[in-house]
Design a protein around this motif. Structure first.
Motif, mmCIF file in Angstrom:
data_model
loop_
_atom_site.group_PDB
_atom_site.id
_atom_site.type_symbol
_atom_site.label_atom_id
_atom_site.label_comp_id
_atom_site.label_asym_id
_atom_site.label_seq_id
_atom_site.Cartn_x
_atom_site.Cartn_y
_atom_site.Cartn_z
ATOM 1 N N ILE A 1 63.293 -93.827 38.000
ATOM 2 C CA ILE A 1 64.177 -92.666 38.170
ATOM 3 C C ILE A 1 65.377 -92.995 39.046
ATOM 4 C CG2 ILE A 1 62.987 -91.759 40.196
ATOM 5 C CD1 ILE A 1 64.479 -89.708 37.288
ATOM 6 N N ASP A 2 65.305 -94.072 39.818
ATOM 7 C CA ASP A 2 66.430 -94.444 40.673
ATOM 8 C C ASP A 2 67.678 -94.828 39.868
ATOM 9 O OD1 ASP A 2 65.362 -94.065 43.278
ATOM 10 O OD2 ASP A 2 64.192 -95.899 43.072
ATOM 11 N N LEU A 3 67.522 -95.056 38.587
ATOM 12 C CA LEU A 3 68.686 -95.360 37.752
ATOM 13 C C LEU A 3 69.714 -94.231 37.786
ATOM 14 C CD1 LEU A 3 66.907 -96.907 34.625
ATOM 15 C CD2 LEU A 3 68.348 -98.128 36.270
ATOM 16 N N VAL A 4 69.252 -92.989 37.932
ATOM 17 C CA VAL A 4 70.195 -91.856 37.927
ATOM 18 C C VAL A 4 70.987 -91.763 39.221
ATOM 19 C CG1 VAL A 4 68.685 -90.566 36.363
ATOM 20 C CG2 VAL A 4 68.561 -90.131 38.833
ATOM 21 N N ALA A 5 70.569 -92.517 40.242
ATOM 22 C CA ALA A 5 71.270 -92.487 41.525
ATOM 23 C C ALA A 5 72.558 -93.307 41.495
ATOM 24 C CB ALA A 5 70.349 -92.994 42.635
ATOM 25 N N ASP A 6 72.737 -94.115 40.471
ATOM 26 C CA ASP A 6 73.945 -94.950 40.357
ATOM 27 C C ASP A 6 74.571 -94.756 38.983
ATOM 28 O OD1 ASP A 6 75.939 -96.809 40.611
ATOM 29 O OD2 ASP A 6 74.617 -98.565 40.669
ATOM 30 N N PRO A 7 75.158 -93.586 38.741
ATOM 31 C CA PRO A 7 75.712 -93.306 37.409
ATOM 32 C C PRO A 7 76.895 -94.193 37.051
ATOM 33 C CG PRO A 7 76.336 -91.587 38.956
ATOM 34 C CD PRO A 7 75.329 -92.447 39.658
ATOM 35 N N GLU A 8 77.630 -94.637 38.051
ATOM 36 C CA GLU A 8 78.806 -95.461 37.771
ATOM 37 C C GLU A 8 78.430 -96.735 37.028
ATOM 38 O OE1 GLU A 8 82.593 -97.570 40.085
ATOM 39 O OE2 GLU A 8 81.144 -96.371 41.210
ATOM 40 N N ASN A 9 77.307 -97.346 37.428
ATOM 41 C CA ASN A 9 76.884 -98.595 36.803
ATOM 42 C C ASN A 9 75.856 -98.400 35.692
ATOM 43 O OD1 ASN A 9 78.407 -100.545 38.410
ATOM 44 N ND2 ASN A 9 77.120 -99.891 40.115
ATOM 45 N N ASN A 10 75.023 -97.370 35.791
ATOM 46 C CA ASN A 10 73.908 -97.239 34.856
ATOM 47 C C ASN A 10 74.152 -96.278 33.701
ATOM 48 O OD1 ASN A 10 72.401 -99.016 36.464
ATOM 49 N ND2 ASN A 10 71.658 -97.342 37.749
ATOM 50 N N PHE A 11 75.097 -95.361 33.829
ATOM 51 C CA PHE A 11 75.405 -94.431 32.745
ATOM 52 C C PHE A 11 76.545 -95.021 31.917
ATOM 53 C CE2 PHE A 11 73.871 -90.308 35.047
ATOM 54 C CZ PHE A 11 72.586 -90.840 35.086
ATOM 55 N N LYS A 12 76.207 -95.540 30.751
ATOM 56 C CA LYS A 12 77.183 -96.247 29.929
ATOM 57 C C LYS A 12 78.001 -95.299 29.059
ATOM 58 C CE LYS A 12 75.954 -100.135 31.606
ATOM 59 N NZ LYS A 12 76.865 -100.794 32.576
ATOM 60 N N VAL A 13 77.376 -94.214 28.610
ATOM 61 C CA VAL A 13 78.072 -93.202 27.814
ATOM 62 C C VAL A 13 77.698 -91.834 28.370
ATOM 63 C CG1 VAL A 13 78.324 -92.115 25.549
ATOM 64 C CG2 VAL A 13 78.164 -94.614 25.722
ATOM 65 N N ILE A 14 78.691 -90.980 28.557
ATOM 66 C CA ILE A 14 78.457 -89.594 28.958
ATOM 67 C C ILE A 14 79.164 -88.695 27.955
ATOM 68 C CG2 ILE A 14 78.834 -87.826 30.726
ATOM 69 C CD1 ILE A 14 78.758 -90.093 32.815
ATOM 70 N N MET A 15 78.405 -87.812 27.333
ATOM 71 C CA MET A 15 78.933 -86.906 26.305
ATOM 72 C C MET A 15 78.564 -85.477 26.660
ATOM 73 S SD MET A 15 77.798 -86.665 22.280
ATOM 74 C CE MET A 15 78.312 -88.319 21.894
ATOM 75 N N LYS A 16 79.510 -84.593 26.513
ATOM 76 C CA LYS A 16 79.251 -83.166 26.678
ATOM 77 C C LYS A 16 79.916 -82.420 25.538
ATOM 78 C CE LYS A 16 80.981 -79.148 28.762
ATOM 79 N NZ LYS A 16 82.254 -78.629 29.290
ATOM 80 N N ASP A 17 79.146 -81.557 24.890
ATOM 81 C CA ASP A 17 79.682 -80.727 23.808
ATOM 82 C C ASP A 17 80.255 -81.580 22.677
ATOM 83 O OD1 ASP A 17 79.733 -78.040 23.105
ATOM 84 O OD2 ASP A 17 81.860 -77.832 23.554
ATOM 85 N N GLY A 18 79.646 -82.737 22.457
ATOM 86 C CA GLY A 18 80.078 -83.612 21.378
ATOM 87 C C GLY A 18 81.309 -84.439 21.689
ATOM 88 N N LYS A 19 81.833 -84.339 22.913
ATOM 89 C CA LYS A 19 83.019 -85.091 23.302
ATOM 90 C C LYS A 19 82.626 -86.173 24.290
ATOM 91 C CE LYS A 19 87.674 -84.589 25.234
ATOM 92 N NZ LYS A 19 88.688 -83.640 25.775
#
Length: 441
Positions: A416-434
């Motif tokens: 779960i610690d992956l969510v603590a570093d979104p800059e490096n661990n979140f490769k794609v972020i989508m909201k409302d299909g965008k």
């Protein structure tokens, strides 16, 4: 006559062309392939592809053929999770210090809140329940696509009695409303008629739920932690006014006394609740009341109240109760939501995901992630017809749901610690299909 006919034909042609252009611009398709999918509800990951049309998840399954013109994103075995939901947020106050909030112009606060909204979205938060603050205009601007930001479920002004948690008037004998009140962030209401009026004002402005202060607070100077705020009749008036609009009331409350009074009045969400006892936890289960609690601890992320101040003493008392409150919620099966209550702290805003990861102290990674997605979305549903987002479901990855999702480098159900570093661990972020972030190109 011929000239008139030609003009009419030209006008009709322009309407047809503009309509076709609009349809072309509105029609978007995205295919995510080779994904490991956490649907928000089930612990087991699903291998497959996800097809998004406009802002809705159209299809989930193996080897989906890419439609003509679709953008294809290869997840390459990474984990796709629903967009994160914070159930206790204050967009207008989160990243600004107390002196700034109390003194700056409303337009300045709004501009800073818009900045916060975009920053939160890029940390993976696609939905926020704002439980105190004038965010109606900000929400509208986000919904219209004028600025980027999470979906907002606004409560509007935080409703407080005189001497209550949101009575920020200066001095012992205040004779004028503070700026927070005149700008619509808080409202003082005493007695049943005033409470009715205050609640109805927020509903008229577009509140999806109502927030009252029902007990003492930590950041407020004038009220001790143990006190009840609002009489049973006043609380019932707020609940009745909200019920008339088919939505619910959430209350700020720490102590047993305050929580029990709110439950008796028909309140459906207790915000905080760190000082609960077994009796009250059982009462919450019996009355189907949510505990919207935050993992607030007296640790390296503690709110820096002045050493020796009453605020610090109250903070320590509250944080000393956090472990017990979570234990009671698990023991009795209290419906539990996750939020942060980040307020007056620009540094803590940067740790939004870290505050979610702190749930590992009490829950498995799966339980924590489910709480911040599917479970939180169930509490949002209590807004009923006041929910402005009813085209699809929130907090899940399933066909017909809103296309709010994150591609994570790794498996947060294991770490779960992956969510603590979104800059490096979140490769794609989508909201409302965008797509707002994509580093997989």
């Amino acid at each position: 006559m011929k000239k008139l006919n030609i003009n009419i034909l030209l006008l009709m042609l322009m309407i047809l062309i503009s309509g076709f252009t609009f349809a072309q611009e509105a029609e978007t398709k995205i295919l995510i392939t080779n994904a490991k999918i956490f649907n928000g509800e089930d612990e087991k990951l699903i291998d497959g592809d996800i097809l998004i049309e406009n802002n809705i998840i159209k299809q989930i399954g193996p080897s989906i053929k890419a439609p003509k013109g679709a953008e294809v994103i290869d997840a390459a075995g990474k984990t796709v999770i629903p967009g994160l939901i914070d159930m206790h947020w204050h967009m207008m106050w989160a990243k600004l210090s107390v002196p700034v909030v109390m003194s700056k112009d409303a337009f300045y606060l709004g501009i800073m809140a818009a900045q916060t909204a975009e920053e939160d979205l890029l940390r993976g938060f696609t939905t926020l329940r704002d439980v105190g603050g004038n965010t109606f205009g900000l929400k509208e601007a986000i919904d219209q696509g004028i600025i980027p930001g999470a979906r907002i479920f606004p409560s509007g002004a935080l409703v407080s009695q005189t001497s209550g948690h949101a009575d920020f008037r200066p001095g012992l004998e205040p004779n004028h409303a503070p700026y927070l009140e005149t700008s619509g962030h808080t409202i003082i209401a005493d007695g049943v008629p005033e409470v009715y009026r205050a609640v109805r004002q927020q509903l008229r402005r577009g509140a999806t739920q109502i927030k009252l202060t029902a007990g003492g607070g930590v950041s407020s100077d004038m009220d001790p932690l143990d006190v009840r705020q609002y009489s049973l009749e006043e609380l019932k008036a707020a609940v009745e006014a909200a019920d008339e609009w088919n939505t619910y009331v959430a209350v700020h409350a720490f102590s047993d006394d305050a929580v029990q009074m709110a439950i008796k009045a028909g309140v459906k969400s207790i915000e905080h609740g760190m000082l609960l006892t077994d009796e009250t936890a059982k009462m919450m289960v019996e009355k189907d009341v949510w505990l919207s609690i935050q993992p607030i601890l007296n640790d390296e992320d503690a709110i820096p109240f002045p050493e020796g101040s009453n605020n610090q003493k109250k903070y320590v008392e509250v944080t000393n109760g956090t472990d017990n409150a979570y234990a009671l919620a698990k023991k009795y099966g209290v419906k539990t939501a996750w939020g942060t209550d980040v307020i007056f702290d620009p540094g803590l805003c940067l740790k939004h995901g870290k505050l979610l990861a702190k749930l590992k102290r009490w829950y498995t990674p799966y339980e924590a992630l489910k709480m911040a997605t599917y479970d939180n979305a169930q509490l949002l549903k209590l807004s009923g017809p006041r929910n402005p987002y009813q085209q699809g479901e929130l907090g899940v990855i399933k066909e017909g749901a809103y296309a709010d999702m994150i591609i994570v480098d790794g498996n947060p159900l294991e770490n779960i610690d992956l969510v603590a570093d979104p800059e490096n661990n979140f490769k794609v972020i989508m909201k409302d299909g965008k797509i707002y972030k994509n580093t997989l190109k």
